[in-house]
Design a protein around this motif. Structure first.
Motif, short mmCIF file in Angstrom:
data_model
loop_
_atom_site.label_atom_id
_atom_site.label_comp_id
_atom_site.label_asym_id
_atom_site.label_seq_id
_atom_site.Cartn_x
_atom_site.Cartn_y
_atom_site.Cartn_z
N VAL A 1 0.84 -1.19 0.00
CA VAL A 1 0.00 0.00 0.00
C VAL A 1 0.88 1.25 0.00
O VAL A 1 0.65 2.20 -0.75
CB VAL A 1 -0.94 0.01 1.22
N GLY A 2 1.91 1.25 0.86
CA GLY A 2 2.81 2.39 0.90
C GLY A 2 3.52 2.61 -0.43
O GLY A 2 3.65 3.75 -0.90
N ALA A 3 3.96 1.52 -1.05
CA ALA A 3 4.63 1.63 -2.35
C ALA A 3 3.68 2.14 -3.43
O ALA A 3 4.07 2.92 -4.30
CB ALA A 3 5.20 0.27 -2.75
N ALA A 4 2.42 1.69 -3.37
CA ALA A 4 1.43 2.12 -4.37
C ALA A 4 1.13 3.61 -4.26
O ALA A 4 0.75 4.24 -5.25
CB ALA A 4 0.14 1.31 -4.18
N ILE A 5 1.30 4.17 -3.08
CA ILE A 5 1.08 5.61 -2.89
C ILE A 5 2.33 6.40 -3.27
O ILE A 5 2.25 7.40 -3.98
CB ILE A 5 0.69 5.90 -1.42
N ALA A 6 3.50 5.94 -2.82
CA ALA A 6 4.72 6.72 -2.99
C ALA A 6 5.30 6.64 -4.40
O ALA A 6 5.76 7.65 -4.94
CB ALA A 6 5.78 6.26 -1.98
N SER A 7 5.28 5.46 -5.02
CA SER A 7 5.98 5.28 -6.30
C SER A 7 5.40 6.12 -7.44
O SER A 7 6.14 6.87 -8.08
CB SER A 7 6.00 3.80 -6.67
N PRO A 8 4.09 6.03 -7.74
CA PRO A 8 3.57 6.87 -8.83
C PRO A 8 3.61 8.35 -8.50
O PRO A 8 3.76 9.19 -9.40
CB PRO A 8 2.13 6.37 -9.00
N THR A 9 3.49 8.70 -7.23
CA THR A 9 3.55 10.11 -6.84
C THR A 9 4.96 10.65 -7.04
O THR A 9 5.14 11.81 -7.44
CB THR A 9 3.13 10.27 -5.37
N ALA A 10 5.96 9.81 -6.79
CA ALA A 10 7.34 10.25 -7.00
C ALA A 10 7.60 10.57 -8.46
O ALA A 10 8.23 11.59 -8.79
CB ALA A 10 8.31 9.16 -6.52
N LEU A 11 7.11 9.72 -9.35
CA LEU A 11 7.30 9.97 -10.78
C LEU A 11 6.59 11.25 -11.21
O LEU A 11 7.11 12.03 -12.02
CB LEU A 11 6.80 8.78 -11.59
N ALA A 12 5.40 11.48 -10.64
CA ALA A 12 4.68 12.72 -10.95
C ALA A 12 5.41 13.94 -10.41
O ALA A 12 5.41 15.01 -11.02
CB ALA A 12 3.26 12.66 -10.37
N LEU A 13 6.06 13.79 -9.27
CA LEU A 13 6.82 14.90 -8.69
C LEU A 13 8.02 15.30 -9.56
O LEU A 13 8.45 16.45 -9.53
CB LEU A 13 7.30 14.54 -7.28
N VAL A 14 8.55 14.35 -10.31
CA VAL A 14 9.65 14.68 -11.21
C VAL A 14 9.20 15.76 -12.20
O VAL A 14 9.94 16.70 -12.52
CB VAL A 14 10.14 13.42 -11.96
#
Length: 492
Positions: free
Chosen positions: A118-131
């Motif tokens: 769950v944590g990975a599903a929240i952080a991973s796509p958000t990190a790419l969007a933050l780029v």
């Protein structure tokens, strides 16, 4: 105007700095976690006395929540602010890693792994969007994307070595090491990332829950069927219920205001075939690593570190093929690359299914690992490009995300099927389910046969991917346009 641009793009001169350390560090941590878990399975099973199905759940519980909630996780950043959601996702992943490291039994470890997902599903796509909101368009953002993407390759290789070394000390350290890293990433994120504005967006929470529970039901049915019996009421209810939940998911997606799975993106038959091939190749990759790691440790008596090093040639074979495929994909029809790669993979796995306790790594496995890695590399490069071929720039993001979900979410289903094959074969030959340390020589032979039978299951998935790939009719020109559109989308 310049002030607005500076606020929107805090990094405008060079990519390397605290922001990319934070975002790339998160990606590296999560890739490492996925890699090292397979290496530690044998030690975890021995220490916690897990059944074969419980051992498989250590891997699948993470992937189910990660894949099932990934699309929703990306939307959370849009709805509540990406910096806030990113930090929350990393915090949840870090806390779940702590729970994994101190787990005292099968249930607590599996539940903690699901929470990690769950944590990975929240952080991973958000990190790419933050780029996209942190780095200015052009060379700076291109550098940031390259660094972010490189973390996947670096994590895959270093995870094999670091994970093996940590498992030598204790399998718990492969999870506990995430705690200080996660805390450092969160601390740096507060000062290096800029918050994005929140949008009024209706989230498709029912769709995400139905997809995750439906896949979980299917996985439970196949994972437990070999041990409980295929006529067991629990197995039948899980399989039927899982299928019903997935059917309900499709109904919800047709009516949702902001669906996770827009059906308009599936009107092209070539793209449907592409997603099917991506799912099947994902099943091969997801199922292959655990059983090879178990075979070399339980049967060939490798240490975890030696097992990790044994996987390194796979990464080099994959990297070499990826380089070749990236050049050829714009010159020949991509389906022939996918077909060639999956056929090579299937033949390699077919040979791997003949290995036994008398096999040796250098004589029987080294070249095989390289060949299978090369086959996988040929297949995995053209498929994401086919997924976005012939679409507008605004559709690239959703299609790329769906392709990633197809690969991640079908992996646990593939592992459940292959795992059921392995357990059924082991039990049919007089073996038992449980830690290898407690087995007699005859039971170890049965276990060895089960592990290699799992490779036959992986070969079948690869062969199916080759057949499906024949229906992908995208041209080299369309793939080249997809590459150009993807680059333009990154620079926009």
């Amino acid at each position: 105007m310049p002030e607005t641009t500076a606020v929107k793009y805090p990094v405008t001169t060079r990519a390397f700095g605290l922001a990319i350390v934070v975002l790339g560090g998160m990606q590296l941590m999560m890739v490492l976690d996925g890699t090292v878990a397979s290496l530690a399975l044998a030690r975890i099973q021995d220490d916690l006395v897990l059944s074969d199905s419980g051992r498989n759940w250590v891997i699948t519980s993470y992937a189910l929540t990660y894949g099932g909630l990934m699309l929703l996780g990306g939307r959370l950043g849009d709805a509540f602010g990406r910096k806030r959601v990113f930090i929350g996702g990393v915090a949840l992943f870090t806390l779940a890693s702590l729970f994994c490291g101190i787990a005292v039994g099968e249930f607590t470890l599996i539940a903690a792994r699901a929470l990690q997902g769950v944590g990975a599903a929240i952080a991973s796509p958000t990190a790419l969007a933050l780029v996209a909101t942190t780095f200015a368009p052009g060379p700076v953002r291109n550098q940031a994307i390259a660094i972010f993407a490189a973390m996947t390759g670096i994590g895959s290789v270093t995870g094999l070595i670091v994970g093996g070394a940590l498992t030598e000390v204790s399998w718990r350290w492969i999870f506990l090491i995430n705690v200080p890293i996660g805390l450092l990433i969160m601390g740096l994120a507060f000062g290096s990332l800029v918050e994005t504005s929140a949008e009024r967006l209706r989230l498709d929470v029912p769709g995400a829950i139905l997809a995750t529970l439906g896949c979980t039901g299917i996985v439970f049915g196949f994972t437990e069927g070999a041990e409980l019996g295929w006529a067991s009421p629990a197995v039948i209810v899980a399989l039927v219920g899982g299928a019903a939940l997935l059917a309900a998911f499709l109904v919800v997606e047709r009516r949702a205001e902001n669906p996770l799975l827009p059906f308009s993106l599936f009107r092209n038959r070539d793209r449907v075939a592409t997603f099917a091939a991506i799912a099947l190749v994902g099943a091969v990759m997801f199922s292959l690593a655990p059983f090879v790691a178990l075979f070399v440790q339980d049967i060939l008596d490798f240490t975890p570190l030696r097992a990790g090093l044994a996987f390194v040639p796979f990464a080099f074979g994959l990297g070499a093929a990826a380089f070749v495929a990236s050049k050829l994909a714009v010159r020949i029809q991509p389906r022939w690359l996918v077909v060639t790669g999956t056929v090579i993979t299937a033949l390699g796995l077919l040979y791997g299914s003949t290995l036994d306790s008398s096999s040796s790594y250098m004589q029987d496995m080294f070249a095989l690992v390289v060949v299978i890695g090369f086959g996988v590399g040929l297949a995995v490069v053209p498929l994401p490009l086919c997924a976005i071929a012939g679409v507008g720039q605004h559709e690239i993001g959703p299609l790329a995300a769906i392709a990633q979900v197809a690969q991640v979410l079908f992996g646990p289903i593939g592992l459940a099927i292959v795992g059921a094959m392995a357990t059924s074969r082991t039990l049919s030959l007089g073996g038992i389910s449980g830690p290898a340390a407690d087995m007699t020589p005859d039971q170890l032979d049965a276990l060895s046969s089960g592990y290699t039978f799992a490779l036959l299951g992986c070969a079948i998935f690869a062969a199916l991917a080759a057949v499906v790939a024949l229906f992908i009719r995208f041209t080299p020109e369309e793939v080249a346009q997809a590459q150009a559109a993807e680059k333009a989308a990154q620079e926009a």
